[in-house]
Design a protein around this motif. Structure first.
Motif, PDB file in Angstrom:
ATOM      1  N   ALA A 143     -18.501  -2.256  18.642  1.00 38.49           N
ATOM      2  CA  ALA A 143     -17.568  -1.388  18.124  1.00 38.49           C
ATOM      3  C   ALA A 143     -16.655  -2.196  17.144  1.00 38.49           C
ATOM      4  O   ALA A 143     -16.363  -1.842  16.010  1.00 38.49           O
ATOM      5  N   GLU A 144     -16.200  -3.408  17.503  1.00 36.13           N
ATOM      6  CA  GLU A 144     -15.313  -4.141  16.863  1.00 36.13           C
ATOM      7  C   GLU A 144     -16.015  -4.772  15.558  1.00 36.13           C
ATOM      8  O   GLU A 144     -15.331  -4.718  14.533  1.00 36.13           O
ATOM      9  N   ALA A 145     -17.047  -5.236  15.705  1.00 38.47           N
ATOM     10  CA  ALA A 145     -17.832  -5.729  14.535  1.00 38.47           C
ATOM     11  C   ALA A 145     -18.061  -4.805  13.693  1.00 38.47           C
ATOM     12  O   ALA A 145     -17.985  -5.001  12.412  1.00 38.47           O
ATOM     13  N   LEU A 146     -18.668  -3.451  14.124  1.00 35.70           N
ATOM     14  CA  LEU A 146     -18.914  -2.417  12.951  1.00 35.70           C
ATOM     15  C   LEU A 146     -17.624  -1.913  12.486  1.00 35.70           C
ATOM     16  O   LEU A 146     -17.592  -1.664  11.047  1.00 35.70           O
ATOM     17  N   ALA A 147     -16.419  -1.818  12.917  1.00 38.48           N
ATOM     18  CA  ALA A 147     -15.290  -1.511  12.427  1.00 38.48           C
ATOM     19  C   ALA A 147     -14.714  -2.502  11.223  1.00 38.48           C
ATOM     20  O   ALA A 147     -14.236  -2.037  10.389  1.00 38.48           O
ATOM     21  N   ALA A 148     -15.118  -3.809  11.374  1.00 36.92           N
ATOM     22  CA  ALA A 148     -14.748  -4.556  10.409  1.00 36.92           C
ATOM     23  C   ALA A 148     -15.869  -4.892   9.338  1.00 36.92           C
ATOM     24  O   ALA A 148     -15.658  -5.739   8.354  1.00 36.92           O
ATOM     25  N   THR A 149     -16.901  -4.183   9.605  1.00 37.91           N
ATOM     26  CA  THR A 149     -17.937  -4.222   8.434  1.00 37.91           C
ATOM     27  C   THR A 149     -17.558  -3.639   7.104  1.00 37.91           C
ATOM     28  O   THR A 149     -16.944  -2.693   7.166  1.00 37.91           O
ATOM     29  N   GLU A 150     -17.907  -4.430   6.062  1.00 40.98           N
ATOM     30  CA  GLU A 150     -17.314  -3.901   4.761  1.00 40.98           C
ATOM     31  C   GLU A 150     -18.317  -2.707   4.416  1.00 40.98           C
ATOM     32  O   GLU A 150     -19.533  -2.601   4.787  1.00 40.98           O
ATOM     33  N   PRO A 151     -17.483  -1.693   3.551  1.00 41.89           N
ATOM     34  CA  PRO A 151     -18.296  -0.271   3.458  1.00 41.89           C
ATOM     35  C   PRO A 151     -19.519  -0.555   2.820  1.00 41.89           C
ATOM     36  O   PRO A 151     -20.367   0.332   2.928  1.00 41.89           O
ATOM     37  N   GLU A 152     -19.810  -1.578   1.876  1.00 42.03           N
ATOM     38  CA  GLU A 152     -21.182  -1.361   1.024  1.00 42.03           C
ATOM     39  C   GLU A 152     -22.319  -1.706   2.249  1.00 42.03           C
ATOM     40  O   GLU A 152     -23.401  -0.948   1.838  1.00 42.03           O
ATOM     41  N   ARG A 153     -22.235  -2.322   3.089  1.00 40.76           N
ATOM     42  CA  ARG A 153     -23.104  -2.362   4.104  1.00 40.76           C
ATOM     43  C   ARG A 153     -23.563  -1.207   4.798  1.00 40.76           C
ATOM     44  O   ARG A 153     -24.591  -1.010   5.368  1.00 40.76           O
ATOM     45  N   ASP A 164      -1.209  -3.229  -2.094  1.00 38.12           N
ATOM     46  CA  ASP A 164      -0.587  -2.983  -3.348  1.00 38.12           C
ATOM     47  C   ASP A 164      -1.834  -2.572  -4.474  1.00 38.12           C
ATOM     48  O   ASP A 164      -1.648  -1.671  -5.225  1.00 38.12           O
ATOM     49  N   ARG A 165      -2.552  -3.794  -4.730  1.00 34.21           N
ATOM     50  CA  ARG A 165      -3.729  -3.475  -5.803  1.00 34.21           C
ATOM     51  C   ARG A 165      -4.672  -2.686  -5.128  1.00 34.21           C
ATOM     52  O   ARG A 165      -5.261  -2.785  -4.142  1.00 34.21           O
ATOM     53  N   ASN A 166      -5.136  -1.616  -5.972  1.00 33.48           N
ATOM     54  CA  ASN A 166      -6.097  -0.777  -5.750  1.00 33.48           C
ATOM     55  C   ASN A 166      -7.463  -1.020  -6.266  1.00 33.48           C
ATOM     56  O   ASN A 166      -7.854  -0.714  -7.252  1.00 33.48           O
ATOM     57  N   VAL A 167      -8.016  -2.189  -5.711  1.00 28.04           N
ATOM     58  CA  VAL A 167      -9.137  -2.856  -6.257  1.00 28.04           C
ATOM     59  C   VAL A 167     -10.351  -2.062  -6.703  1.00 28.04           C
ATOM     60  O   VAL A 167     -10.918  -1.988  -7.725  1.00 28.04           O
ATOM     61  N   ASP A 168     -10.528  -0.999  -5.662  1.00 25.42           N
ATOM     62  CA  ASP A 168     -11.775  -0.233  -5.983  1.00 25.42           C
ATOM     63  C   ASP A 168     -11.243   1.113  -6.268  1.00 25.42           C
ATOM     64  O   ASP A 168     -12.342   2.047  -6.815  1.00 25.42           O
ATOM     65  N   GLY A 169     -10.215   1.273  -6.906  1.00 26.19           N
ATOM     66  CA  GLY A 169      -9.689   2.527  -7.684  1.00 26.19           C
ATOM     67  C   GLY A 169     -10.025   3.886  -6.630  1.00 26.19           C
ATOM     68  O   GLY A 169     -10.294   5.087  -7.158  1.00 26.19           O
ATOM     69  N   ILE A 170      -9.621   3.902  -5.419  1.00 27.65           N
ATOM     70  CA  ILE A 170      -9.868   5.145  -4.410  1.00 27.65           C
ATOM     71  C   ILE A 170      -8.407   6.023  -4.520  1.00 27.65           C
ATOM     72  O   ILE A 170      -7.308   5.457  -5.096  1.00 27.65           O
ATOM     73  N   TRP A 171      -8.686   7.111  -4.588  1.00 28.59           N
ATOM     74  CA  TRP A 171      -7.428   8.135  -4.481  1.00 28.59           C
ATOM     75  C   TRP A 171      -6.531   7.708  -3.388  1.00 28.59           C
ATOM     76  O   TRP A 171      -7.065   7.472  -2.097  1.00 28.59           O
ATOM     77  N   ARG A 172      -5.138   7.610  -3.436  1.00 30.27           N
ATOM     78  CA  ARG A 172      -4.368   7.317  -2.643  1.00 30.27           C
ATOM     79  C   ARG A 172      -3.060   8.011  -2.851  1.00 30.27           C
ATOM     80  O   ARG A 172      -2.654   8.340  -4.051  1.00 30.27           O
ATOM     81  N   GLN A 173      -2.310   8.431  -1.911  1.00 32.42           N
ATOM     82  CA  GLN A 173      -1.050   9.019  -1.881  1.00 32.42           C
ATOM     83  C   GLN A 173       0.339   8.078  -1.927  1.00 32.42           C
ATOM     84  O   GLN A 173       0.443   7.521  -0.780  1.00 32.42           O
ATOM     85  N   ILE A 174       0.890   7.915  -2.972  1.00 26.95           N
ATOM     86  CA  ILE A 174       1.691   6.866  -3.174  1.00 26.95           C
ATOM     87  C   ILE A 174       3.006   7.572  -3.312  1.00 26.95           C
ATOM     88  O   ILE A 174       3.161   7.911  -4.271  1.00 26.95           O
ATOM     89  N   ASP A 175       4.021   7.313  -2.444  1.00 25.39           N
ATOM     90  CA  ASP A 175       5.390   7.977  -2.661  1.00 25.39           C
ATOM     91  C   ASP A 175       5.180   9.464  -2.915  1.00 25.39           C
ATOM     92  O   ASP A 175       5.776   9.970  -4.164  1.00 25.39           O
ATOM     93  N   GLY A 176       4.324  10.183  -2.337  1.00 22.07           N
ATOM     94  CA  GLY A 176       4.337  11.590  -2.797  1.00 22.07           C
ATOM     95  C   GLY A 176       3.418  12.065  -3.831  1.00 22.07           C
ATOM     96  O   GLY A 176       3.036  13.190  -3.987  1.00 22.07           O
ATOM     97  N   GLN A 177       2.728  10.921  -4.534  1.00 25.51           N
ATOM     98  CA  GLN A 177       2.070  11.260  -5.801  1.00 25.51           C
ATOM     99  C   GLN A 177       0.684  10.658  -5.574  1.00 25.51           C
ATOM    100  O   GLN A 177       0.460   9.610  -5.029  1.00 25.51           O
ATOM    101  N   TRP A 178      -0.518  11.685  -5.788  1.00 29.57           N
ATOM    102  CA  TRP A 178      -1.921  11.230  -5.787  1.00 29.57           C
ATOM    103  C   TRP A 178      -2.167  10.417  -7.085  1.00 29.57           C
ATOM    104  O   TRP A 178      -1.965  10.498  -8.182  1.00 29.57           O
TER     105      TRP A 178
END
Length: 532
Positions: free
Chosen positions: A58-68, A509-523
């Protein structure tokens, strides 16, 4: 002469069962004959080994990068597609369902397709719903449970809901949780082949091979003990109400999340305007939906409500003719046949009249005649609990109500269901009836349908294959439709005043992959802007 028993998948390898309680073979339901190798019913030692191995991963899989994770899902989907013909032929023999009519054109593409949809969601990652409050110094997102997910596959979908390949499996892995798959004994060979393909894809993607375990069967008491083990993070279950409620009660004692699909009769209402003009066509569509796959769909139309007059006599006569002329369908198992016979007897005992069918088919194997029963609206209301019991097969109950007001009262008597359908005339003449019935049905179904039978379930982000109890155990989640299905197998992780470099990538702070996030109430897909 010793009997060869198929191995189980535990701790990253195929190995002999450590404790075999008994063995079983697949059964061809069209002939009623066992065939193929012996499969083990696992004892406590196998269950403990699978749980320990999955917990260790479980721990190793939880730490696996999404691309894998995504690479595994894509590789698995590709292997299923490449082996589709052989898989379909094996599943047809084990279930009696059609390789050419169902598996190859529909269910196998759906299975590989939802694996690919899960891979897309993993790469995109907005399903984690990152929320950032810069003023409070708080950041949160959905993250892995950090524990294994136990998935019970049903008998009626050997691919799309299989414990080792279906939506629950794909969702749990996409959320980066190990899976312990419980195959269904109705299709053990199909499940084994899928598990082999999954194991190959795990190795290709470089994931911990202990991320996926599979057992074919275990005794009920051991299943209840496993469900109550706090080392589990969640359970995904599709099956009977009685089995599901037993597992849920056990899981609740340990705080294990339980997402169960239990039963549904999917009521269909035929409103007066459309019934007056399309009675014959509606009867044909109803019969086709009720008998598709011998009625063994969780969204089978188990109850149809028609208002007397307005073409109702023509509808009933046409439906009765179709059911009387229909061939007996092959059921998935002898146990399924027995349960269906008991369910039909229960409906008759509760006052339903047999208009057509009602008996076991005369041919070899596990077959049951297309069956249409009927009651009046008054009688249904007098015995609503017994008359809405699920009959899992080519069986439906026709409820003839006197008027719209009685139809509304009948609607209010239904338990929670996966779907509810209202057929309305296209000229608007049924709109007032729709407005009277829809609010009542809306509170009792997960998916409200207009002008089509409920049998199909599209794999869409907007799909809800869920509903109020007892159709499922949680009305807020669906078992179909990425990425929503993934969120069932997650925990909300919040970070308070944690330095940026120590945060998960989704919350920095840096959104390297450009995913949608809610920041201070704004997507936003941008970075967190520095405060002056």
């Amino acid at each position: 002469m010793s009997v060869q028993i198929e191995p189980v998948l535990i701790a990253g390898r195929w190995q002999p069962s450590q404790e075999t309680v008994k063995t079983f073979r697949a059964v061809d339901p069209a002939l009623g004959e066992a065939f193929g190798p012996e499969f083990p019913t696992s004892g406590a030692a196998d269950i403990e080994a699978a749980l320990a191995a999955a917990s260790a991963a479980a721990e190793a899989l939880a730490a696996t990068e999404p691309e894998r994770i995504a690479a595994f899902l894509d590789a698995y989907a590709a292997r299923i597609d490449a082996n589709a013909q052989a898989l379909a032929e094996l599943a047809q023999r084990e279930t009696g369902l059609s390789a050419q009519g169902r598996f190859l054109p529909a269910e196998i593409p759906r299975t590989s397709g939802q694996l690919r949809q899960a891979a897309t969601a993993v790469r995109e990652r907005s399903w984690t719903v990152p929320v950032i409050d810069t003023a409070a110094g708080l950041r949160a997102h959905l993250a892995p449970l950090g524990k294994p997910v136990l998935v019970f596959g049903p008998n009626n979908f050997p691919f799309a809901f299989n414990g080792i390949a279906g939506s629950d499996f794909a969702s749990a892995i996409a959320a980066r949780n190990p899976v312990i798959a419980k195959a269904h004994p109705s299709h053990p060979g199909t499940s084994k082949r899928l598990a082999e393909l999954a194991h190959e894809a795990l190795q290709e993607a470089g994931l911990p091979t202990q991320s996926v375990q599979m057992l074919y069967q275990f005794p009920r008491e051991l299943g209840l003990k496993l469900a109550a083990d706090a080392r589990l993070g969640a359970i995904g279950f599709t099956g009977s109400r009685s089995a599901g409620l037993g597992l849920k009660a056990a899981a609740d004692t340990a705080g294990v999340l339980f997402y169960g699909e239990l039963s549904s009769i999917n009521p269909v209402f035929l409103l007066p305007g459309i019934l007056a003009t399309q009675a014959e066509a509606l009867a044909k569509e109803f019969f086709a939906s009720c008998t598709m796959g011998a009625g063994q769909f969780c969204t089978n139309p188990g109850v149809v409500v028609a208002i007397d007059g307005h073409g109702s006599d023509a509808f009933v006569a046409a439906a009765q003719r179709h059911f009387a002329e229909g061939a007996a369908g092959v059921l998935l198992s002898e146990g399924g046949l027995q349960h269906l016979q008991e369910a039909v007897a229960g409906l008759i005992g509760a006052g339903a009249e047999v208009l057509a069918g009602g008996k076991r088919g005369a041919e070899d194997g596990f077959r049951f005649q297309p069956t249409l029963l009927a009651v009046t609206g008054r009688h249904f209301l007098e015995n609503a609990h017994a008359l809405q019991a699920e009959a899992f097969g080519p069986v439906s109950l026709l409820v003839r109500v006197s008027d719209l007001e009685q139809a509304k009262t009948v609607a209010g008597a239904f338990e929670g269901n996966l779907t509810g359908t209202l057929y309305r005339a296209p000229d608007g003449s049924d709109d007032a009836a729709w407005q009277a019935l829809a609010p009542v049905m809306r509170a009792r179904v997960g998916r409200l349908i207009a002008n089509k039978m409920p049998t199909g379930v599209a794999v869409s982000p907007a799909q809800n294959h869920g509903g109020p109890f007892p159709s499922t155990t949680h009305p807020g989640f669906s078992a179909v439709g990425m990425p929503g299905t993934i969120r069932r197998f997650t925990a909300l992780h919040s970070y308070d005043q944690v330095p940026d470099a120590l945060l998960p990538p989704e919350l920095r702070d840096r959104n390297v992959d450009g995913i949608w996030r809610q920041i201070d109430g704004q997507w936003s897909r941008g970075d967190v802007e520095a405060k002056a």
